[in-house]
Design a protein around this motif. Structure first.
Motif, PDB file in Angstrom:
ATOM      1  N   ARG A  68      23.613  -3.542  38.336  1.00  0.00           N
ATOM      2  CA  ARG A  68      22.929  -1.588  38.458  1.00  0.00           C
ATOM      3  C   ARG A  68      22.276  -2.234  39.499  1.00  0.00           C
ATOM      4  NH1 ARG A  68      20.940   0.924  33.097  1.00  0.00           N
ATOM      5  NH2 ARG A  68      22.494   2.817  33.897  1.00  0.00           N
ATOM      6  N   LYS A  69      22.558  -1.495  40.820  1.00  0.00           N
ATOM      7  CA  LYS A  69      21.235  -1.776  42.657  1.00  0.00           C
ATOM      8  C   LYS A  69      21.320  -0.185  41.833  1.00  0.00           C
ATOM      9  CE  LYS A  69      24.383  -4.128  45.020  1.00  0.00           C
ATOM     10  NZ  LYS A  69      24.656  -4.421  46.155  1.00  0.00           N
ATOM     11  N   VAL A  70      19.662   0.105  42.620  1.00  0.00           N
ATOM     12  CA  VAL A  70      18.247   0.780  42.499  1.00  0.00           C
ATOM     13  C   VAL A  70      18.941   2.219  43.868  1.00  0.00           C
ATOM     14  CG1 VAL A  70      16.331   1.581  42.898  1.00  0.00           C
ATOM     15  CG2 VAL A  70      16.945  -0.513  41.982  1.00  0.00           C
ATOM     16  N   ASP A  71      19.218   3.321  43.601  1.00  0.00           N
ATOM     17  CA  ASP A  71      19.477   4.292  44.524  1.00  0.00           C
ATOM     18  C   ASP A  71      18.555   4.476  45.220  1.00  0.00           C
ATOM     19  OD1 ASP A  71      21.109   5.609  46.036  1.00  0.00           O
ATOM     20  OD2 ASP A  71      21.681   7.068  44.126  1.00  0.00           O
ATOM     21  N   TYR A  72      18.057   4.544  46.134  1.00  0.00           N
ATOM     22  CA  TYR A  72      16.437   4.611  46.717  1.00  0.00           C
ATOM     23  C   TYR A  72      16.920   6.051  47.364  1.00  0.00           C
ATOM     24  CZ  TYR A  72      15.012   0.206  46.177  1.00  0.00           C
ATOM     25  OH  TYR A  72      14.642  -0.955  45.530  1.00  0.00           O
ATOM     26  N   GLY A  73      18.542   6.401  48.000  1.00  0.00           N
ATOM     27  CA  GLY A  73      18.236   7.804  48.182  1.00  0.00           C
ATOM     28  C   GLY A  73      18.068   8.427  47.293  1.00  0.00           C
ATOM     29  N   TYR A  74      18.930   8.496  45.776  1.00  0.00           N
ATOM     30  CA  TYR A  74      18.442   9.543  44.254  1.00  0.00           C
ATOM     31  C   TYR A  74      17.068   9.728  44.199  1.00  0.00           C
ATOM     32  CZ  TYR A  74      19.102  12.710  40.833  1.00  0.00           C
ATOM     33  OH  TYR A  74      18.789  13.373  39.892  1.00  0.00           O
TER      34      TYR A  74
ATOM     35  N   ASP B 230      22.585  17.126  39.053  1.00  0.00           N
ATOM     36  CA  ASP B 230      23.840  16.428  39.871  1.00  0.00           C
ATOM     37  C   ASP B 230      24.701  17.216  40.566  1.00  0.00           C
ATOM     38  OD1 ASP B 230      24.120  13.638  41.300  1.00  0.00           O
ATOM     39  OD2 ASP B 230      25.027  13.173  38.407  1.00  0.00           O
TER      40      ASP B 230
ATOM     41  N   TYR C 220      15.666  11.805  47.745  1.00  0.00           N
ATOM     42  CA  TYR C 220      16.408  13.158  47.000  1.00  0.00           C
ATOM     43  C   TYR C 220      15.640  13.966  45.484  1.00  0.00           C
ATOM     44  CZ  TYR C 220      19.583  16.925  45.289  1.00  0.00           C
ATOM     45  OH  TYR C 220      19.591  17.902  44.824  1.00  0.00           O
TER      46      TYR C 220
END
Length: 113
Positions: free
Chosen positions: A12-18, A105, A21
């Motif tokens: 898993r990668k961290v979703d910085y965009g979310y 979402d 948001y």
């Protein structure tokens, strides 16, 4: 011989965009809650002024003259009262608007029941 421990990482990668948001969504939620709280204060003054602009301004002028004539301890008490009422109104609005705290979402489709 030294032992090297490897940290197990999930894919898993961290979703910085979310995260950004969500931060913007939360800032909008708090801003609208603040504006609604101020609107309730205006509605209160409109109500005690008989729902007329002249009556509201008369009560605001009366409050202003008494505030300016008060000593320091009375001003501090007034600030505590206004701050407490503001916190209670904000908490009530957040409670009734709690469904809007989390953003929808957009990528997920809703399934029919």
């Amino acid at each position: 011989m030294a032992t090297v421990l490897q940290v197990s990482r999930s894919g898993r990668k961290v979703d910085y965009g979310y995260g950004l948001y969500f931060g913007l969504h939360m800032a909008g939620f708090l801003t609208t809650t603040l504006l609604m709280t101020w609107g309730l204060f205006v509605l209160f003054f409109l109500a005690i002024g008989g729902f007329s602009l002249d009556g509201m301004m008369n009560h605001v002028q009366n409050l202003t003259s008494r505030y300016l004539a008060a000593d320091g301890t009375r001003v501090d008490q007034f600030k505590l009262i206004v701050g407490g009422v503001h916190m209670v109104l904000s908490a009530a609005l957040i409670f009734f608007r709690r469904h809007a705290i989390l953003p929808r979402d957009a990528g997920r489709q809703e399934r029919p029941a």
